[in-house]
Design an enzyme around this catalytic site. Structure first.
Site, short mmCIF file in Angstrom:
data_model
loop_
_atom_site.label_atom_id
_atom_site.label_comp_id
_atom_site.label_asym_id
_atom_site.label_seq_id
_atom_site.Cartn_x
_atom_site.Cartn_y
_atom_site.Cartn_z
N HIS A 283 -18.19 -25.22 76.67
CA HIS A 283 -18.97 -25.24 77.37
C HIS A 283 -18.89 -26.75 77.92
O HIS A 283 -18.38 -27.61 77.72
CB HIS A 283 -20.29 -25.76 76.20
CG HIS A 283 -21.74 -25.62 77.42
ND1 HIS A 283 -21.94 -25.01 77.91
CD2 HIS A 283 -22.20 -26.81 77.11
CE1 HIS A 283 -23.12 -25.54 77.93
NE2 HIS A 283 -23.46 -26.66 78.30
N THR B 73 -22.82 -18.57 67.55
CA THR B 73 -24.36 -17.98 67.01
C THR B 73 -24.49 -16.75 68.13
O THR B 73 -24.78 -17.46 68.91
CB THR B 73 -23.97 -18.73 66.21
OG1 THR B 73 -24.53 -19.85 67.14
CG2 THR B 73 -23.22 -19.66 65.01
N GLY C 1 -10.86 -18.41 85.32
CA GLY C 1 -10.33 -18.17 84.66
C GLY C 1 -9.06 -19.07 84.58
O GLY C 1 -8.44 -19.18 83.57
N ASN D 181 -9.57 -21.78 82.06
CA ASN D 181 -9.25 -22.03 80.47
C ASN D 181 -8.06 -20.70 80.29
O ASN D 181 -7.56 -21.34 79.95
CB ASN D 181 -10.77 -22.21 80.00
CG ASN D 181 -10.30 -22.98 79.85
OD1 ASN D 181 -10.76 -24.21 79.27
ND2 ASN D 181 -12.32 -23.83 81.10
N LEU E 12 -25.30 -12.62 75.24
CA LEU E 12 -24.59 -11.52 74.72
C LEU E 12 -25.59 -11.76 73.25
O LEU E 12 -26.45 -12.69 72.71
CB LEU E 12 -22.91 -12.38 74.31
CG LEU E 12 -22.22 -11.93 75.16
CD1 LEU E 12 -20.90 -13.26 73.79
CD2 LEU E 12 -21.42 -11.02 75.31
C1 GRF Z 1 -16.25 -23.90 82.52
O1 GRF Z 1 -15.90 -25.27 82.89
C2 GRF Z 1 -16.56 -23.48 81.46
O2 GRF Z 1 -16.53 -24.51 79.85
C3 GRF Z 1 -17.41 -22.95 81.59
O3 GRF Z 1 -17.10 -22.34 82.47
C4 GRF Z 1 -16.43 -22.87 83.37
C5 GRF Z 1 -15.18 -21.67 83.32
O4 GRF Z 1 -14.47 -21.82 84.22
N1 GRF Z 1 -17.58 -22.56 80.37
P1 GRF Z 1 -12.99 -21.32 83.92
O5 GRF Z 1 -13.37 -20.10 84.71
O6 GRF Z 1 -12.29 -21.71 83.10
O7 GRF Z 1 -11.97 -21.90 85.31
#
Ligand code: GRF
Length: 214
Positions: free
Chosen positions: A106, A138, A12, A14, A90
């Site tokens: 991503h 999408t 988590g 991000n 999804l």
């Molecule tokens: C990130 O590298 C994101 O780009 C990918 O999964 C990872 C998630 O990391 N989709 P976090 O859970 O946000 O630390």
């Protein structure tokens, strides 16, 4: 005030970056995980954010899981749904329900390296520049109109972990930026399926690809 619902599966970081950005006009209405042990739930709860778990293992089909997930999401009246390391494919129905208000991050410069293990694949391909992409979601996996990208160099001696860490720094910059644009009403998906970002001070070259950083 715009309601944001963030979906996570694990760490988590991000989600945390978006919460810590304290975006004016945004209310993080809920953090929802598909795994009860998703570490990010603890940060969200400590931050006073509503947390929910919709465990995909409790559902017999993708459709049933997505329907239950959408019910929980919609209980928070979201203006924007943010996928932040949400590791579930999804259904088209789910994606269409949130068209224009569903973002994903991503860890590659799309359209290169959709799917998993992006950093390892970038190293194997020998690319000199790697990075990360925020895009509207999408139905096609890891595809969709690109909102913002950030690039990083691939350095001699990099391994997967070092490269991932360099990319992650950029993820934590560009995801809050994309959410901020959305909350300010500047970011939208047009009916033609293109991305519109209005009145961004830096101009097109400044915001589509921030400078390569170490
Ligand atoms: C990130 O590298 C994101 O780009 C990918 O999964 C990872 C998630 O990391 N989709 P976090 O859970 O946000 O630390």
């Amino acid at each position: 005030m715009k309601n944001i619902v963030i979906l996570i599966s694990g760490r988590g970081s991000n989600m945390e970056a978006i919460v810590r950005a304290r975006i004016d006009g945004a209310r993080i209405a809920a953090v929802i995980a598909n795994r009860p042990d998703a570490a990010g739930l603890q940060f969200a709860a400590h931050a006073g954010i509503a947390t929910r778990v919709v465990d995909h293992k409790a559902f017999a089909s993708r459709e049933a899981f997505d329907a239950a997930l959408a019910d929980v999401i919609d209980g928070f009246a979201p203006d924007l749904v943010v996928l932040a390391g949400f590791m579930r494919v999804l259904t088209d129905g789910f994606v269409q329900r949130y068209t224009g208000r569903l973002l994903n991050i991503h860890p590659s410069l799309l359209p290169s390296f959709p799917g998993l293990h992006t950093h390892q694949r970038a190293l194997e391909a020998g690319v000199r520049v790697h990075g990360t992409t925020v895009h509207f979601v999408t139905p096609a996996l890891d595809c969709g109109p690109i909102v913002i990208q950030a690039a990083v160099p691939v350095r001699p001696g990099d391994d997967e972990d070092r490269l991932a860490a360099r990319v992650l720094v950029q993820e934590h910059r560009i995801y809050p930026q994309a959410v901020r644009w959305f909350v300010e009403g500047r970011l939208s998906l047009t009916p033609a399926g293109t991305v519109q970002v209005a009145d961004v001070a830096d101009g097109p070259d400044g915001w589509t690809v921030p400078p390569v950083e170490g």
